[in-house]
Motif scaffolding. Structure first.
Motif, PDB file in Angstrom:
ATOM      1  N   VAL A  66     -13.791  -0.754  -8.400  1.00  0.00           N
ATOM      2  CA  VAL A  66     -13.910  -0.236  -9.776  1.00  0.00           C
ATOM      3  C   VAL A  66     -12.626   0.165 -10.404  1.00  0.00           C
ATOM      4  CG1 VAL A  66     -14.870   1.006  -8.170  1.00  0.00           C
ATOM      5  CG2 VAL A  66     -12.288   1.172  -7.852  1.00  0.00           C
ATOM      6  N   SER A  67     -12.521   0.434 -11.858  1.00  0.00           N
ATOM      7  CA  SER A  67     -11.065   0.728 -12.796  1.00  0.00           C
ATOM      8  C   SER A  67     -11.789   1.919 -12.961  1.00  0.00           C
ATOM      9  CB  SER A  67     -11.743  -0.275 -13.818  1.00  0.00           C
ATOM     10  OG  SER A  67     -11.582  -1.407 -13.494  1.00  0.00           O
ATOM     11  N   GLY A  68     -10.448   2.905 -13.614  1.00  0.00           N
ATOM     12  CA  GLY A  68     -10.879   3.957 -14.264  1.00  0.00           C
ATOM     13  C   GLY A  68      -9.798   5.298 -12.980  1.00  0.00           C
ATOM     14  N   LEU A  69     -10.318   5.396 -12.134  1.00  0.00           N
ATOM     15  CA  LEU A  69      -9.564   6.594 -11.493  1.00  0.00           C
ATOM     16  C   LEU A  69      -7.807   6.110 -11.282  1.00  0.00           C
ATOM     17  CD1 LEU A  69     -11.907   8.023  -9.087  1.00  0.00           C
ATOM     18  CD2 LEU A  69     -10.628   9.049 -10.694  1.00  0.00           C
ATOM     19  N   ARG A  70      -6.718   6.939 -11.417  1.00  0.00           N
ATOM     20  CA  ARG A  70      -5.586   6.029 -11.155  1.00  0.00           C
ATOM     21  C   ARG A  70      -4.848   5.395 -10.057  1.00  0.00           C
ATOM     22  NH1 ARG A  70      -4.070   9.632 -13.830  1.00  0.00           N
ATOM     23  NH2 ARG A  70      -3.126  11.196 -12.539  1.00  0.00           N
ATOM     24  N   HIS A  71      -4.634   6.867  -9.318  1.00  0.00           N
ATOM     25  CA  HIS A  71      -4.255   7.170  -7.975  1.00  0.00           C
ATOM     26  C   HIS A  71      -5.302   7.466  -6.582  1.00  0.00           C
ATOM     27  CE1 HIS A  71      -1.343   8.226  -4.861  1.00  0.00           C
ATOM     28  NE2 HIS A  71      -1.702   7.569  -5.354  1.00  0.00           N
ATOM     29  N   THR A 113      -8.354   2.169  10.089  1.00  0.00           N
ATOM     30  CA  THR A 113      -9.570   2.137  10.854  1.00  0.00           C
ATOM     31  C   THR A 113     -10.263   0.844   9.496  1.00  0.00           C
ATOM     32  OG1 THR A 113     -11.497   2.849   9.002  1.00  0.00           O
ATOM     33  CG2 THR A 113     -10.570   4.140  11.118  1.00  0.00           C
ATOM     34  N   THR A 114     -10.747  -0.079  10.365  1.00  0.00           N
ATOM     35  CA  THR A 114     -11.357  -1.125   9.659  1.00  0.00           C
ATOM     36  C   THR A 114     -12.203  -1.373   8.448  1.00  0.00           C
ATOM     37  OG1 THR A 114     -11.988  -2.165  12.306  1.00  0.00           O
ATOM     38  CG2 THR A 114     -13.077  -3.100  10.181  1.00  0.00           C
ATOM     39  N   GLU A 115     -12.830  -0.171   8.587  1.00  0.00           N
ATOM     40  CA  GLU A 115     -12.744  -0.105   6.943  1.00  0.00           C
ATOM     41  C   GLU A 115     -12.071   0.226   6.196  1.00  0.00           C
ATOM     42  OE1 GLU A 115     -16.390   1.230  10.632  1.00  0.00           O
ATOM     43  OE2 GLU A 115     -14.452   1.265  10.120  1.00  0.00           O
ATOM     44  N   ALA A 116     -11.122   1.469   6.557  1.00  0.00           N
ATOM     45  CA  ALA A 116      -9.701   1.693   5.670  1.00  0.00           C
ATOM     46  C   ALA A 116      -9.318   0.571   5.431  1.00  0.00           C
ATOM     47  CB  ALA A 116      -9.161   2.572   6.292  1.00  0.00           C
ATOM     48  N   ARG A 117      -9.363  -0.259   6.052  1.00  0.00           N
ATOM     49  CA  ARG A 117      -8.698  -1.866   5.561  1.00  0.00           C
ATOM     50  C   ARG A 117      -8.846  -2.601   4.716  1.00  0.00           C
ATOM     51  NH1 ARG A 117      -6.602  -1.314  11.255  1.00  0.00           N
ATOM     52  NH2 ARG A 117      -8.578  -2.997  11.791  1.00  0.00           N
ATOM     53  N   GLN A 118     -10.667  -2.140   5.114  1.00  0.00           N
ATOM     54  CA  GLN A 118     -11.613  -3.135   3.776  1.00  0.00           C
ATOM     55  C   GLN A 118     -11.178  -2.478   2.880  1.00  0.00           C
ATOM     56  OE1 GLN A 118     -15.476  -2.979   6.395  1.00  0.00           O
ATOM     57  NE2 GLN A 118     -14.034  -5.468   6.800  1.00  0.00           N
ATOM     58  N   ALA A 136      -5.955  -2.079 -12.265  1.00  0.00           N
ATOM     59  CA  ALA A 136      -5.557  -0.597 -12.858  1.00  0.00           C
ATOM     60  C   ALA A 136      -5.929   0.062 -11.558  1.00  0.00           C
ATOM     61  CB  ALA A 136      -7.147  -0.440 -13.215  1.00  0.00           C
ATOM     62  N   LEU A 137      -6.066   0.404 -10.421  1.00  0.00           N
ATOM     63  CA  LEU A 137      -6.027   1.862  -9.620  1.00  0.00           C
ATOM     64  C   LEU A 137      -4.248   1.155  -8.933  1.00  0.00           C
ATOM     65  CD1 LEU A 137      -8.903   1.160  -8.136  1.00  0.00           C
ATOM     66  CD2 LEU A 137      -8.353   2.540  -9.220  1.00  0.00           C
ATOM     67  N   ARG A 138      -3.508   2.074  -8.317  1.00  0.00           N
ATOM     68  CA  ARG A 138      -2.531   2.657  -7.224  1.00  0.00           C
ATOM     69  C   ARG A 138      -3.468   3.281  -5.963  1.00  0.00           C
ATOM     70  NH1 ARG A 138       1.626   7.395  -7.736  1.00  0.00           N
ATOM     71  NH2 ARG A 138       2.475   7.238  -5.561  1.00  0.00           N
ATOM     72  N   VAL A 139      -3.652   2.360  -5.057  1.00  0.00           N
ATOM     73  CA  VAL A 139      -3.859   2.507  -3.888  1.00  0.00           C
ATOM     74  C   VAL A 139      -3.120   2.871  -2.425  1.00  0.00           C
ATOM     75  CG1 VAL A 139      -5.886   1.596  -2.020  1.00  0.00           C
ATOM     76  CG2 VAL A 139      -6.334   0.871  -4.577  1.00  0.00           C
ATOM     77  N   THR A 140      -3.139   4.620  -1.975  1.00  0.00           N
ATOM     78  CA  THR A 140      -1.749   4.186  -0.821  1.00  0.00           C
ATOM     79  C   THR A 140      -2.996   4.100  -0.053  1.00  0.00           C
ATOM     80  OG1 THR A 140      -1.006   5.599  -2.584  1.00  0.00           O
ATOM     81  CG2 THR A 140      -0.617   5.897  -0.406  1.00  0.00           C
ATOM     82  N   SER A 141      -2.670   3.915   1.293  1.00  0.00           N
ATOM     83  CA  SER A 141      -3.226   4.437   2.754  1.00  0.00           C
ATOM     84  C   SER A 141      -1.888   5.015   3.193  1.00  0.00           C
ATOM     85  CB  SER A 141      -3.399   2.863   3.176  1.00  0.00           C
ATOM     86  OG  SER A 141      -4.241   2.717   2.109  1.00  0.00           O
ATOM     87  N   PRO A 172      -2.375  -2.350   5.940  1.00  0.00           N
ATOM     88  CA  PRO A 172      -3.817  -2.598   4.537  1.00  0.00           C
ATOM     89  C   PRO A 172      -3.259  -2.588   3.139  1.00  0.00           C
ATOM     90  CG  PRO A 172      -3.092  -0.094   4.053  1.00  0.00           C
ATOM     91  CD  PRO A 172      -2.480  -1.258   5.910  1.00  0.00           C
ATOM     92  N   ALA A 173      -3.966  -3.662   2.363  1.00  0.00           N
ATOM     93  CA  ALA A 173      -3.631  -3.439   1.423  1.00  0.00           C
ATOM     94  C   ALA A 173      -2.874  -2.826   0.864  1.00  0.00           C
ATOM     95  CB  ALA A 173      -4.199  -4.786   0.192  1.00  0.00           C
ATOM     96  N   GLY A 174      -2.206  -3.085  -0.413  1.00  0.00           N
ATOM     97  CA  GLY A 174      -1.396  -1.510  -1.640  1.00  0.00           C
ATOM     98  C   GLY A 174      -0.647  -1.054  -0.150  1.00  0.00           C
ATOM     99  N   GLN A 175      -0.417   0.441  -0.978  1.00  0.00           N
ATOM    100  CA  GLN A 175       1.380   1.139  -1.006  1.00  0.00           C
ATOM    101  C   GLN A 175       0.199   1.684   0.239  1.00  0.00           C
ATOM    102  OE1 GLN A 175       1.865   4.094  -3.918  1.00  0.00           O
ATOM    103  NE2 GLN A 175       2.597   1.803  -5.401  1.00  0.00           N
ATOM    104  N   VAL A 176       1.313   1.742   1.302  1.00  0.00           N
ATOM    105  CA  VAL A 176       1.201   2.052   2.757  1.00  0.00           C
ATOM    106  C   VAL A 176       1.414   3.673   3.032  1.00  0.00           C
ATOM    107  CG1 VAL A 176       1.141   1.784   5.677  1.00  0.00           C
ATOM    108  CG2 VAL A 176       0.151   0.194   3.685  1.00  0.00           C
TER     109      VAL A 176
END
Length: 274
Positions: free
Chosen positions: A17-22, A29-34, A44-49, A61-65
């Motif tokens: 997806v693109s558009g949402l900033r954060h 969980t496995t689903e969260a990592r996927q 375009a996304l900032r993803v924090t887990s 996971p990938a992204g920020q933790v």
């Protein structure tokens, strides 16, 4: 919350997806990592887990933790505001009930779209001898009538519920070593799924297991024990899931979550009825 980003849209089949900033993912969980891997592929996304920190060496996971609690719903709401979160995904374990209620309250307070990713529970198959219970305490009460050698797969938390059962022997499997009160007759196996059917068969055979205790996590990575128990005629005590907040959009997997995010980006609020 006002969304000042452009409309949420698919970039490519490979980029979610693109558009949402954060986007904040309450994970572990496995689903969260996927989902984190899918979303972090979009520049375009900032993803924090956010991980609870209950496992000493979690799979990151990938992204920020970030690791650790928020301090209740008020603390989570404050974090959502300060970090300008555009969408919140609750992809926690089915038995991490408190955080789901905190997420629902915080998202409502801050007006951030919220989606809960809830994997389906396990369903008994022909040949299963399941005994449904509502809690670990109820599981402990059921055990003496079912067997003497128990395979306990409910994790390292809550073993105190079984600490008084000194006539039973327990094989406890967990990622990290148990702490606090534990059964007096116990062997610990430190391991992390996914587990194979052959491996679970051998574990039941080698330790002469005659009853299995599990939470209804619904995870494919840990479901082989149910098939092994079915083959061996071993009864299974299944702890039912705790209640979850009402009125929250729900997805059963990563693809459905991505579709919800696209709609959230277009409308500024999460779609109902997912």
């Amino acid at each position: 919350m006002t969304h000042d980003s452009p409309a949420l849209r698919a970039r490519t089949e490979g980029h979610a997806v693109s558009g949402l900033r954060h986007i904040l993912i309450l994970g572990g969980t496995t689903e969260a990592r996927q989902l984190a891997a899918e979303l972090a592929a979009d520049p375009a996304l900032r993803v924090t887990s956010s991980l609870a920190g209950r496992v000493a060496e979690p799979r990151l996971p990938a992204g920020q933790v970030r690791i650790g609690g928020f301090g209740g719903p008020e603390g989570l709401a404050k974090w959502l505001r300060e970090q300008q979160v555009d969408a919140l995904i609750d992809a926690t374990h089915p038995f991490a009930g408190t955080i789901s209620f905190n997420a629902a309250r915080a998202a409502a307070d801050v007006h951030v779209p919220l989606l809960a990713v809830r994997r389906p529970g396990w369903v008994p198959e022909p040949g299963d001898a399941w005994h449904d219970v509502a809690s670990l305490d109820e599981a402990a009460r059921a055990l003496p009538a079912l067997g003497e050698r128990v395979f306990l797969t409910t994790g390292r938390m809550g073993l105190g519920a079984f600490a008084h059962l000194d006539a039973l022997w327990f094989l406890v499997r967990s990622v990290d070593a148990p702490e606090g009160p534990v059964p007096p007759r116990m062997e610990v196996v430190l391991d992390r799924g996914p587990f194979t059917l052959d491996g679970e068969r051998e574990l039941l055979r080698r330790h002469r297991i005659d009853v299995l205790v599990t939470k209804d996590s619904g995870a494919a990575a840990t479901s082989a024990k149910l098939a092994a128990a079915r083959e061996a005629g071993v009864p299974v005590v299944v702890v039912r899931r705790p209640p979850v907040p009402e009125g929250v959009s729900v997805a059963s997997g990563v693809a459905e979550a991505v579709r919800w995010l696209r709609a959230a980006g277009r409308t500024g609020v999460g779609p109902s009825g997912d």
